[in-house]
Design a protein around this motif. Structure first.
Motif, PDB file in Angstrom:
ATOM      1  N   PRO A   8       0.824  -1.211   0.000  1.00 29.42           N
ATOM      2  CA  PRO A   8       0.000   0.000   0.000  1.00 29.42           C
ATOM      3  C   PRO A   8       0.857   1.259   0.000  1.00 29.42           C
ATOM      4  O   PRO A   8       2.027   1.228   0.393  1.00 29.42           O
ATOM      5  N   CYS A  59      -4.656   0.939  -1.466  1.00 32.43           N
ATOM      6  CA  CYS A  59      -4.319  -0.330  -2.089  1.00 32.43           C
ATOM      7  C   CYS A  59      -3.684  -0.130  -3.471  1.00 32.43           C
ATOM      8  O   CYS A  59      -4.105   0.728  -4.241  1.00 32.43           O
ATOM      9  N   THR A  64      -8.251  -5.483  -2.689  1.00 35.37           N
ATOM     10  CA  THR A  64      -8.839  -5.152  -1.398  1.00 35.37           C
ATOM     11  C   THR A  64     -10.354  -5.332  -1.388  1.00 35.37           C
ATOM     12  O   THR A  64     -11.020  -5.116  -2.398  1.00 35.37           O
ATOM     13  N   ASP A  65     -10.883  -5.724  -0.236  1.00 36.74           N
ATOM     14  CA  ASP A  65     -12.333  -5.804  -0.054  1.00 36.74           C
ATOM     15  C   ASP A  65     -12.883  -4.487   0.484  1.00 36.74           C
ATOM     16  O   ASP A  65     -14.086  -4.389   0.738  1.00 36.74           O
ATOM     17  N   ASN A  66     -12.006  -3.495   0.671  1.00 35.02           N
ATOM     18  CA  ASN A  66     -12.397  -2.202   1.216  1.00 35.02           C
ATOM     19  C   ASN A  66     -11.804  -1.069   0.373  1.00 35.02           C
ATOM     20  O   ASN A  66     -11.061  -0.240   0.875  1.00 35.02           O
ATOM     21  N   TYR A  69      -9.011   1.530   0.269  1.00 31.88           N
ATOM     22  CA  TYR A  69      -8.085   1.309   1.386  1.00 31.88           C
ATOM     23  C   TYR A  69      -7.523  -0.100   1.391  1.00 31.88           C
ATOM     24  O   TYR A  69      -8.231  -1.071   1.109  1.00 31.88           O
ATOM     25  N   CYS A  70      -6.258  -0.207   1.754  1.00 33.03           N
ATOM     26  CA  CYS A  70      -5.599  -1.512   1.844  1.00 33.03           C
ATOM     27  C   CYS A  70      -6.193  -2.305   2.997  1.00 33.03           C
ATOM     28  O   CYS A  70      -6.410  -1.781   4.087  1.00 33.03           O
ATOM     29  N   ASP A  71      -6.446  -3.597   2.753  1.00 34.96           N
ATOM     30  CA  ASP A  71      -6.912  -4.489   3.810  1.00 34.96           C
ATOM     31  C   ASP A  71      -5.962  -5.675   4.003  1.00 34.96           C
ATOM     32  O   ASP A  71      -6.297  -6.645   4.649  1.00 34.96           O
ATOM     33  N   SER A  73      -4.750  -7.589   1.524  1.00 29.08           N
ATOM     34  CA  SER A  73      -4.932  -8.623   0.502  1.00 29.08           C
ATOM     35  C   SER A  73      -3.643  -8.957  -0.228  1.00 29.08           C
ATOM     36  O   SER A  73      -3.471 -10.081  -0.691  1.00 29.08           O
TER      37      SER A  73
END
Length: 76
Positions: A8, A59, A64-66, A69-71, A73
């Motif tokens: 990220p 990200c 990412t699932d968000n 924003y970096c989660d 992944s």
């Protein structure tokens, strides 16, 4: 082991400012869109506005699932 290419990017987001997060990975101005998706016939950017000033990790792996924003992944 994660690939640092997809780590990220920390950015300072300004309250009320509009941003365009690159969703395709073609932009040379990661994590933000520079319009390269048009020539590549790829996905358009995700546009968002920051509600408050903050440092955020955006990200670059695009998994990412968000978004944007970096989660984490990129570590999977």
């Amino acid at each position: 082991m994660s690939d640092t290419k997809f780590s990220p990017i920390a950015v300072d987001l300004e309250e009320g400012k509009k941003y365009a997060w690159c969703t395709c990975g073609h932009s040379e101005t990661q994590p933000f869109c520079n319009g390269a998706h048009r020539a590549a016939n790829a996905t358009p950017p995700l546009k968002f506005t920051c509600e408050e000033p903050k440092e955020a990790y955006l990200c670059t792996c695009k998994k990412t699932d968000n978004p944007p924003y970096c989660d984490g992944s990129h570590n999977r």
